[in-house]
Enzyme design. Structure first.
Site, mmCIF file in Angstrom:
data_model
loop_
_atom_site.group_PDB
_atom_site.id
_atom_site.type_symbol
_atom_site.label_atom_id
_atom_site.label_comp_id
_atom_site.label_asym_id
_atom_site.label_seq_id
_atom_site.Cartn_x
_atom_site.Cartn_y
_atom_site.Cartn_z
ATOM 1 N N GLU B 49 25.272 38.609 41.717
ATOM 2 C CA GLU B 49 25.209 37.145 41.762
ATOM 3 C C GLU B 49 25.557 36.717 43.165
ATOM 4 O OE1 GLU B 49 28.097 35.115 39.384
ATOM 5 O OE2 GLU B 49 27.789 36.425 37.669
ATOM 6 N N ASP B 60 35.703 26.662 40.189
ATOM 7 C CA ASP B 60 36.243 27.809 40.898
ATOM 8 C C ASP B 60 37.716 27.654 41.224
ATOM 9 O OD1 ASP B 60 34.085 29.722 41.203
ATOM 10 O OD2 ASP B 60 33.068 28.101 42.266
#
Lengths: 417, 269
Positions: B49, B60
């Site tokens: 990814e 995140d």
């Protein structure tokens, strides 16, 4: 307060869209919480018990209805029209933010959650949230950009006195947008027992609708008050717009009144042409931020731009999706007011009427000073004075040279009048 | 050329889980990230990814935020992300882009899909796009034969899992715990429950992400999932290393450890 009958109250659609704006562009982890919140809110809205509990708090605790004050000496500076102020600065905690927060805090308890979290820019929403949490016995954490904790140190202390934990956010530009990111990060980890009390008409559905509904009491009151005081509706309703909650709150009841212009005043910072501003609708483009499709300040690759405003509360690169929709449909107009223009209006209201406005609200006052002369002496303007200026005394004092070395004032030590 | 589908088929034939590694493009530099991704591919990652750096990464944790922030300061552009994908795909490893939705929306969904396909990319992982708002992307994914990878969460209802799996391609990304990216000491039992809930709705492979940091945890996840996704632990190796070369060695070592982990997870069965 009677509800006007109008189909505008039907917006948004069931998936939270105002035209092509709004919706839910949010992490899957939050989707069930957003569904739960939508269901809980709609049930509460339909529950007379909830409505009366909120109405009692608004009248018995927050000080509603707030006054409408005519300000003739200020109006003389606006070309001699009549100017009325909706006095949200007189609501408990000093701004309109309390209206929304009391609604969401009651809803938090109704959902069986024990903790409330919020972002704040200028600190007004954080203070209001901390206040409601203290009142209703909820744990409270407020995220605030580190830059804003510096600009608004007194509000940090106020929140702490009220028992809230204040977390300075040191990522990104260290302002409101980053505080929102951090609050979402908290929420995604704690959603089982925590409600995110968003402070403006932004975020994923149902927030823009729900916050608007909690704020629309401003316009409902003001509309009746204007009919009583002035004998007719105003020609224009003017409000400052960061995320846009005070503006949606006062605009909404007037949307069906086609003769009433709706004017949103955004933070023009150093001027649109300098790129140092936070005038989203005026200078932005369509995209996605903080869970909604709206207009935002972004670069060619979709990265959010840094914003600038003397007003921490307007220093936000997005805007509520209903504003994007009102702009696109032409029902409301948006203009940019620079730091200098806002501070001139700030000073003008202080000296002509003995009212110190929040710097956010001073942007709306500047809009009135610009618009009044264009509309003529017969015109009636209604300005939402969304908050009081006590929190801004330090910034304004430096700006005008009453405090400290004027060379330290931002930006550039402009001398006062 | 490997695709997401063939990577899962190969792993299934070997009775193991796939190893999916994440790195953001542009960190510590565009070329530095490409080299790191190629090291990851060489050391045993089955799928990679590539993160598209974004100014507001809501999902995140601090480690990935820091790396992405540096990538943006360094001027990383979408074109650099596509070049990174091209390099990984060119090395014979399936490459996906993990991206928040606004950069794709801004680029133009169809144009983005076209350029991703031209770069040899396999699809997109979209942490803030749910099926309700994904219409244009699903159409583009179908046209350019790209895999639309959506996330499911422990909080997802069965109805939502049914909806998400019905539009997913490649695999289903099970975000195994409620929270942002970042390593955790324990991979909760929640993960296994979520995987089995997903399996009731789809025959697509299910990969588990959020929190895995070492070979032991990878083995544990591999015992019930088809894929193990590791991001923060890789980025941490680059961030914490004394210099870039040491960071690359860290990536190599961690990949090898995790690759062994995904192969040992089912030995006890």
């Amino acid at each position: 307060m009677s509800e006007p009958t109008s189909d505008v109250g039907q917006s948004p659609d069931p998936t939270g869209h105002f035209g092509r704006f709004g919706g839910r562009l949010a992490p899957e982890a939050l989707m069930s919480a957003l569904d739960e919140l939508t269901a809980a809110y709609l049930a509460a809205k339909a529950d007379p018990g909830f409505r009366s509990e909120l109405a009692d708090l608004l009248s018995g605790y927050a000080g509603r209805p707030t006054l409408v004050t005519e300000v003739p000496r200020f109006a003389a500076l606006a070309g001699g029209c009549r100017v009325f102020l909706k006095r949200e600065d007189l609501a408990h905690t000093g701004s309109h933010k309390i209206n929304n927060v009391l609604g969401q805090a009651l809803l938090t308890k109704r959902m069986g959650k024990t903790r409330i979290i919020a972002e704040t820019g200028a600190g007004q929403h954080g203070v209001a949230t901390a206040t409601a949490a203290a009142l209703l016995g909820l744990d409270c954490t407020v995220y605030m950009g580190a830059e804003d904790t510096r600009r608004q140190a007194l509000n940090v202390a106020r929140m702490q006195m009220l028992g809230a934990e204040v977390v300075p956010v040191k990522t990104g530009s260290m302002t409101l947008k980053d505080a929102i990111n951090e609050t979402f990060r908290d929420w995604v980890s704690t959603v089982e027992y925590t409600h995110y009390c968003i402070g403006s008409v932004m975020g994923p559905h149902p927030f823009p609708m729900m916050v608007r509904d909690f704020q629309r009491v401003i316009g409902l009151e003001a509309r009746e008050q204007m009919l009583k005081l002035a004998g007719r509706l105003p020609d224009a309703v003017i409000a400052c717009v960061g995320g846009g909650s005070n503006a949606m709150g006062i605009f909404h009841a007037f949307i069906p009144d086609e003769s009433v212009a709706l004017i949103g005043c955004e933070a023009g910072g150093d001027g649109i042409e300098t790129g140092r501003h936070a005038a989203t609708v005026v200078g932005g483009s369509v995209g996605i931020i903080h869970g909604m499709r709206t207009i935002l300040l972004q670069d060619a690759e979709g990265q959010t731009l840094q914003t600038h405003s003397i007003s921490a509360g307007l220093d936000y690169p997005g805007v509520g999706p209903e504003h994007a929709w009102l702009h696109e449909t032409g029902r409301a107009q948006y203009r940019a007011v620079t730091d200098v223009q806002a501070m001139e209006a700030f000073s003008a209201l202080c000296r002509t009427e003995g009212i110190i406005p929040a710097i956010e609200s001073a942007h709306a006052l500047a809009g009135a000073l610009q618009l009044g002369p264009q509309l003529g002496t017969e015109a009636i303007l209604l300005v939402n004075l969304s908050g009081r200026g006590d929190k801004d005394v330090d910034i304004a004092g430096r700006w005008f040279g009453h405090l400290g070395d004027s060379a330290d004032s931002e930006p550039g030590g402009l001398a006062g009048p | 050329m490997s695709t997401v589908g063939t990577a899962f088929e190969k792993a299934a034939a070997e009775n193991r889980a796939v190893l999916i590694g994440y790195l953001p493009a542009g960190f510590p530099s565009v070329d530095g990230a490409i080299t790191a991704a190629l090291v990851m591919a060489e050391a045993g990652a089955d799928i990679i990814e590539i993160g598209l750096p974004y100014s507001d990464p809501l999902m995140d944790g601090p480690v990935i935020q820091e790396a992405v922030h540096r990538a943006l300061i360094g001027g990383t552009r979408v074109a650099d992300v596509l070049r990174t994908v091209e390099a990984v795909a060119g090395a014979g490893v399936a490459a996906l882009i993990m991206t928040y939705w606004n950069p794709v929306d801004r680029y133009g969904v169809d144009a983005f899909a076209r350029d991703l396909a031209a770069a040899g990319g396999s699809g997109l992982i979209t942490p803030d796009l749910t099926p309700e708002e994904a219409g244009p992307w699903l159409a583009a994914a179908s046209e350019y034969k790209l895999d639309p990878v959506f996330l499911v969460a422990p909080s997802s209802s069965d109805e939502r899992i049914a909806l998400i799996t019905s539009v997913s391609g490649g695999f289903v990304y099970a975000a195994s715990l409620m929270g942002t990216t970042g390593i955790r000491d324990l991979v909760g039992a929640e993960a296994a429950v979520l995987v089995s809930r997903v399996r009731q709705h789809t025959s697509l492979p299910v990969a588990v992400g959020l929190g895995v940091k070492d070979g032991q945890q990878a083995a544990q996840v591999a015992s019930f999932a088809d894929g193990v996704i590791v991001g923060t632990a890789f980025v941490q190796r680059l961030l914490a290393a004394d210099d870039y070369e040491a960071g690359l060695q860290g990536i190599r070592d961690l990949t090898a450890e995790l690759a062994a982990g995904v192969r040992s997870g089912r030995q006890a069965d």
